[in-house]
Design a protein around this motif. Structure first.
Motif, mmCIF file in Angstrom:
data_model
loop_
_atom_site.group_PDB
_atom_site.id
_atom_site.type_symbol
_atom_site.label_atom_id
_atom_site.label_comp_id
_atom_site.label_asym_id
_atom_site.label_seq_id
_atom_site.Cartn_x
_atom_site.Cartn_y
_atom_site.Cartn_z
ATOM 1 N N LEU A 555 0.849 -1.193 0.000
ATOM 2 C CA LEU A 555 0.000 0.000 0.000
ATOM 3 C C LEU A 555 0.883 1.241 0.000
ATOM 4 C CD1 LEU A 555 -2.557 -1.117 2.745
ATOM 5 C CD2 LEU A 555 -3.052 -0.847 0.306
ATOM 6 N N LYS A 556 0.545 2.221 -0.783
ATOM 7 C CA LYS A 556 1.251 3.485 -0.712
ATOM 8 C C LYS A 556 1.012 4.111 0.654
ATOM 9 C CE LYS A 556 1.248 4.605 -5.643
ATOM 10 N NZ LYS A 556 0.834 5.586 -6.679
ATOM 11 N N GLU A 576 -2.904 4.711 0.869
ATOM 12 C CA GLU A 576 -3.511 5.305 -0.315
ATOM 13 C C GLU A 576 -3.894 4.161 -1.253
ATOM 14 O OE1 GLU A 576 -0.924 8.252 -1.952
ATOM 15 O OE2 GLU A 576 -1.432 9.719 -0.400
ATOM 16 N N GLY A 577 -5.180 4.039 -1.521
ATOM 17 C CA GLY A 577 -5.674 2.932 -2.330
ATOM 18 C C GLY A 577 -6.405 1.915 -1.479
ATOM 19 N N PRO A 578 -7.166 1.028 -2.118
ATOM 20 C CA PRO A 578 -7.958 0.037 -1.373
ATOM 21 C C PRO A 578 -7.087 -1.032 -0.738
ATOM 22 C CG PRO A 578 -8.120 -0.335 -3.743
ATOM 23 C CD PRO A 578 -7.378 0.947 -3.572
ATOM 24 N N TRP A 579 -7.573 -1.554 0.384
ATOM 25 C CA TRP A 579 -6.850 -2.606 1.095
ATOM 26 C C TRP A 579 -7.715 -3.847 1.334
ATOM 27 C CZ3 TRP A 579 -9.723 -3.819 5.245
ATOM 28 C CH2 TRP A 579 -10.530 -2.820 5.801
ATOM 29 N N TYR A 581 -8.984 -6.642 0.192
ATOM 30 C CA TYR A 581 -8.944 -7.710 -0.796
ATOM 31 C C TYR A 581 -9.001 -9.081 -0.132
ATOM 32 C CZ TYR A 581 -7.480 -4.273 -4.303
ATOM 33 O OH TYR A 581 -7.423 -3.202 -5.159
ATOM 34 N N GLN A 624 -12.099 -7.641 -4.264
ATOM 35 C CA GLN A 624 -12.410 -6.773 -3.132
ATOM 36 C C GLN A 624 -13.671 -7.228 -2.414
ATOM 37 O OE1 GLN A 624 -11.597 -2.694 -5.213
ATOM 38 N NE2 GLN A 624 -11.783 -2.311 -3.000
ATOM 39 N N THR A 655 -8.654 -8.344 -9.559
ATOM 40 C CA THR A 655 -7.666 -7.284 -9.627
ATOM 41 C C THR A 655 -6.290 -7.854 -9.277
ATOM 42 O OG1 THR A 655 -9.314 -5.662 -8.918
ATOM 43 C CG2 THR A 655 -6.992 -5.025 -8.713
ATOM 44 N N ILE A 657 -2.982 -7.767 -7.458
ATOM 45 C CA ILE A 657 -2.430 -7.106 -6.273
ATOM 46 C C ILE A 657 -0.962 -7.477 -6.126
ATOM 47 C CG2 ILE A 657 -4.647 -7.009 -5.073
ATOM 48 C CD1 ILE A 657 -3.672 -9.379 -3.345
#
Length: 681
Positions: A555-556, A576-579, A581, A624, A655, A657
């Motif tokens: 993750l950013k 920053e961004g979805p986690w 998953y 997700q 997606t 990852i």
């Protein structure tokens, strides 16, 4: 009898009690399977050298300048400031760092405290900061007034400091100093037992026993075994608790004030070595059984994917939203290093590497100037607040990164983790051999074999990121000695070559011995093939592993700095961004097929445990879970079926990852739910 009574009378007058005046001592002492090498025999190289250099340039090398508790009027220099644990804690890591790096500036700094301690031992044998009673009454602590002394606990840490210092220097003052102190202890423990001042000493008596038995192994003075037995009797019965199973179950169910010191994570980390120490003094295998049972139960009921148990601050179960105190990690590492020496059991070698390469680096900043009191396995943000932890609710700084955030015990204690790991990469064996039991870039210098031939072995490797470890042997001629190598349990089959030629193949889960005549520039290569594996953790979660490393969602990170009125500057970190998953069921069942390992960049001499320097990544496809969201600032694990599959709604689209080594992350998901590949009608 008249002679013994006369000796006893003389001893009271001069403040010395001969061992044979007391009860009989145990007749069995089991030498360690592996003996620890002198501090400085192992030198870090490569990425590990840079890690220690960061510590020297950061807080480890300068804590006495930036941390007021140590900086101001220090009690371990004769002042009225810190006379408790934090100064010895810091020295317990700063002393080995000074000698591992051969750093003159840091050596001079730590020697101030060591010299003051050695030079200000009381005639009775008592040592430590000047006590309140000594200042107020102008007295000295003797066997007649031990109650005017102060807590046994901080002295236990300083004894470990002095032990390391002695192995590095051979300073002739240390052994007589310890001998006098232990004779004092033996005389006064009945009047001022281990728990006379605090329960901290009662819970941590094994650290005292450890140094007593180390000294016995060097001097063979019988009274030391008597003292070790008495200390054991007065301390927490950790061996019994670890072996009888009910303790670890109770720790999982009881979260109140009753007996909380028995489930305090740092106490538990220190206590892990208690059965091994008792085994050493008795030779009874029941103690090793208790150790195996206790460690297995601890990691089953409270274990987290990064290789450590929950300790926030208490043992708190195995849900991935539970955290671990940094002190618990470094103390557990040290316990495992001692357990390895005493028992030679490979299970604890594998456990040490998992803990070191995953949990440890994730809890400090790159410059080693800030630490996190609690880390969480599935840590989707780092911020101020009150979380689902057992203690302490009112301090909202437990999860952020800062020098003084949370409690400063970890500010002082974190320095022993990498340093002691480095000094324990190699051990000595029977027959004057050498054993490489955990791996990192380094070199070891020793005298080996019957002829005590000087050798240097250079260990060249990017491990734990790479599967190849090379050993180059340097000696003036021929050196005949046994060389032992650990083959980790996660490795199906290791391949060993000598000077480019196949030598042998070995199954994982064992320590092998290569006994031969070694020539100058012999080049031995150990290859430990690493495959992607899936392991199961709390609440039916799954973790992705390869070799000793556990991988977490990349993750950013957005870092935000602020200042707390009480605890100073600190950092919050947000993703920053979805986690949210989940791993696909087909991938979990066939990880080699569905997870791709990518080499991102070389491991340079300037490697740092962070996202920028992560040498490897693993990619896979995932879905997700829209309903998986934060609740009260943490991410509770989604409920799954008995088969371990999440049955709620997921996105239709898969997606890609990216996962990176856990130790390179600050915000992450490491314990994933499993989702169905195809949504069934």
């Amino acid at each position: 009898m008249r002679y013994l009574r006369l000796l006893a009378l003389i001893s009271i007058i001069v403040g010395f009690t001969p061992a044979n005046v007391h009860s009989p001592v145990p007749s069995v002492f089991t030498p360690p399977v592996y003996h620890e090498l002198p501090l400085g025999a192992v030198k870090p190289t490569g990425w590990l050298l840079h890690q220690l250099q960061l510590m020297r340039d950061g807080s480890t090398g300068h804590l006495d300048e930036i941390h007021d508790k140590i900086k101001k009027d220090n009690g371990w220099l004769g002042g009225q400031g810190d006379g408790w644990e934090e100064t010895p804690y810091w020295l317990d890591g700063a002393v080995p760092l000074a000698y591992l790096l051969q750093d003159e500036t840091l050596t001079r700094k730590v020697l101030k405290y060591i010299n003051w301690t050695l030079d200000h031992q009381r005639p009775s044998g008592y040592f430590g900061p000047i006590t309140h009673a000594e200042r107020e009454k102008n007295i000295s602590i003797t066997v007649s007034n031990p109650q005017d002394g102060e807590d046994w606990w901080p002295k236990m840490v300083m004894l470990k400091v002095l032990q390391q210092y002695y192995t590095a220097t051979g300073d002739a003052r240390v052994v007589p100093f310890m001998t006098r102190y232990f004779k004092y202890q033996l005389q006064v423990l009945k009047k001022c037992p281990v728990g006379h001042w605090t329960e901290w000493a009662t819970s941590r008596g094994a650290d005292n026993v450890l140094v007593v038995q180390w000294l016995y192994n060097n001097t063979k003075e019988p009274f030391l075994l008597e003292l070790a037995s008495l200390l054991h009797q007065q301390s927490y019965p950790w061996t019994t608790w670890l072996g009888n199973r009910s303790w670890v179950i109770d720790a999982a169910t009881q979260q109140n004030d009753d007996h909380w010191m028995r489930r305090h994570g740092v106490n538990v980390g220190m206590a892990l070595k208690d059965p091994a120490i008792n085994y050493q003094r008795s030779g009874s295998k029941k103690y090793l059984d208790s150790l195996y049972t206790g460690f297995h139960d601890l990691m089953t009921l409270h274990g987290l994917p990064m290789g450590i148990f929950s300790a926030d601050e208490d043992l708190h179960g195995n849900a991935p939203t539970q955290g671990t105190e940094l002190c618990a990690i470094v103390e557990s590492m040290f316990s495992l290093e001692e357990i390895i020496s005493i028992t030679g059991d490979i299970r604890y070698m594998d456990a040490l590497e998992r803990m070191t390469f995953n949990a440890l680096p994730a809890q400090t900043t790159d410059d080693y100037n800030n630490k996190q009191y609690f880390q969480i396995a599935n840590q989707v943000q780092v911020k101020k607040g009150v979380f689902n932890f057992s203690l302490p609710f009112e301090r909202e700084m437990n999860n952020v990164f800062g020098l003084r955030s949370g409690y400063t015990c970890c500010t002082a204690n974190m320095h022993q983790g990498w340093t002691k790991f480095t000094s324990h990469l190699w051990y000595g064996t029977a027959g004057n051999g050498l054993a490489a039991l955990t791996y990192s870039p380094c070199e070891v210098k020793a005298k080996v074999g019957k002829q005590q031939t000087p050798v240097i072995i250079r260990e060249l490797t990017d491990y734990p990121f790479d599967d190849q470890i090379s050993f180059i042997i340097q000696t003036a001629g021929v050196a005949e000695f046994p060389l032992q190598l650990r083959i980790p349990a996660w490795c199906s089959e290791a391949v060993i070559t000598l000077n480019g030629q196949p030598l042998q193949k070995e199954k994982g889960g064992q320590v092998i011995t290569l006994h031969r005549s070694w020539k100058n520039n012999d080049h031995l290569t150990l290859q430990l093939p690493m495959e992607v594996r899936i392991s199961s953790w709390g609440r039916n979660s799954r973790a992705v592993e390869r070799g000793p490393l556990v991988y977490a969602l990349k993750l950013k990170e957005r870092w935000v700095q602020a200042v707390d009125e009480r605890e100073g500057p600190y950092y919050s970190i947000f993703p920053e961004g979805p986690w949210n998953y989940g791993l696909l069921e087909k991938a979990v069942k066939a990880p080699v097929q569905y997870f791709t390992v990518n080499k991102e960049k070389p491991v340079t001499a300037g490697f740092v445990w962070n996202l920028e320097h992560a040498p490897l990544s693993i990619t896979t496809t995932a879905k997700q879970l829209p309903a998986w969201q934060m609740v009260d600032d943490v991410a509770p694990q989604p409920v799954t079926s008995r088969e371990g599959v999440y049955k709620g709604k997921t996105t239709d689209q898969e997606t890609t990852i990216t996962l990176v080594p856990y130790g390179c992350t600050k915000v992450r998901v490491v314990a994933f739910p499993t989702v169905m590949d195809v949504i069934k009608p």
